[in-house]
Design an enzyme around this catalytic site. Structure first.
Site, PDB file in Angstrom:
ATOM      1  CE  LYS A   1       1.993   2.123   4.624  1.00  0.00           C
ATOM      2  NZ  LYS A   1       1.393   1.227   3.596  1.00  0.00           N
TER       3      LYS A   1
ATOM      4  CB  SER B   1      -0.911  -0.001   1.233  1.00  0.00           C
ATOM      5  OG  SER B   1      -1.827  -1.067   1.176  1.00  0.00           O
TER       6      SER B   1
ATOM      7  CE  LYS C   1      -5.302  -0.890   2.114  1.00  0.00           C
ATOM      8  NZ  LYS C   1      -4.046  -1.636   2.204  1.00  0.00           N
TER       9      LYS C   1
END
Length: 306
Positions: free
Chosen positions: A248, A105, A180
């Protein structure tokens, strides 16, 4: 019917990144009859996969020299860039016909940068981040969202199916990671909403467990609620997906939002909540620990009994 029986032919695959998600994903490929060459800084993880039948390599370039398909499952954009384009990286052995499926990701821009670098050597790339956490990685039911050339996706979809319950093509390179990020925004806000509801029940003197059971079958119900509300009430914050990793992802979402001009005020607030509980030492815990922010400001704890 097992996934191996569904018609996926055996391939020799390079797999780089054997963390919480990557390790069970690699094991599922082995179980399906594929041959793997693995690489990770964690030698214990490598030894575990070797014991299960995989081979190992010392560099990404070495893996790329021995395989035509390489899968990466790494923490963030800099790691993917280094493995793909850095010294001893995939690019040193890149050639037409070889393909990278990056299941990390990372930011959409980083995916596009890596894809462009590999394309200069004739190597294709798909960005294919996943959702579902460790339990779904173990049982092979993660959701995968894929960007890149449609013909490359079509060629390797059966490989992704081995690891996943859902594999959806969403557009050109970078679209997988954009999808995502959308997923991570929804998950973060959903966990925060569940946390708010559970702390409201607790402070009002109603058993959070009974509230959860009452509302989970209605419009408020969700996969996130069913996964995270029990964890909150059981005080189980063993990481299926760590706060640090969600931070993140949210940073990548907010960076992308600024680049495309899409304000995300609720996502920004969720980011601040996660940053606050990280400062309390919860960064390595599951993102269900978002509830601890509400517990701290409300001086109450979400448990099954009032």
């Amino acid at each position: 019917m097992s996934k191996r029986q569904e018609g996926v032919s055996s391939m020799k695959i390079g797999f780089i990144g054997l963390g919480i998600m990557g390790r069970p994903m690699a094991k599922n490929l082995l179980k399906a009859g594929h041959k793997l060459i693995v690489l990770d800084m964690n030698k214990t993880a490598v030894e575990e996969l070797v014991a299960a039948g995989a081979g190992s390599a010392h560099t990404a370039a070495e893996i790329a020299s021995q395989t035509d398909l390489i899968i990466t499952m790494l923490p963030n954009s800099p790691h993917v860039k280094t493995v793909a384009l850095g010294e001893h990286g995939l690019i040193e052995s890149a050639a037409p016909g070889k393909v990278l499926i990056d299941m990390s990701s990372i930011s959409p821009g980083a995916s596009q940068e890596v894809a462009a670098g590999l394309a200069a050597k004739g190597m294709d790339m798909l960005d294919a981040p996943v959702s579902g956490g460790e339990p779904k990685a173990i049982d092979g039911t993660i959701a995968v969202m894929v960007g890149g050339k449609k013909e490359v996706f079509d060629k390797f979809k059966e490989i992704l199916d081995v690891m996943a319950g859902s594999v959806v093509y969403v557009g050109k390179i970078g679209a997988g990671n954009t999808t995502k990020l959308c997923n991570q925004v929804v998950v973060a806000l959903n966990i925060a909403a569940v946390s708010e509801a559970m702390i409201l029940a607790k402070k009002a003197g109603v058993d959070p467990e009974l509230v959860y059971q009452a509302i989970r079958g209605g419009l408020a119900g969700s996969t996130v609620m069913d996964a995270k509300a029990p964890m909150m009430m059981d005080r189980n914050f063993k990481p299926g997906f760590r706060i640090d990793l969600h931070i993140k992802d949210m940073a990548n979402a907010l960076e992308t939002s600024r680049a495309v001009g899409a304000p995300l005020p609720l996502a920004a607030q969720a980011m601040e909540i996660m940053q606050a509980i990280k400062q309390d030492g919860c960064g390595v815990e599951d993102h269900a620990s978002i509830v601890k922010f509400y517990e701290k400001i409300s001086n109450a704890e979400v448990t099954r009994k009032v």
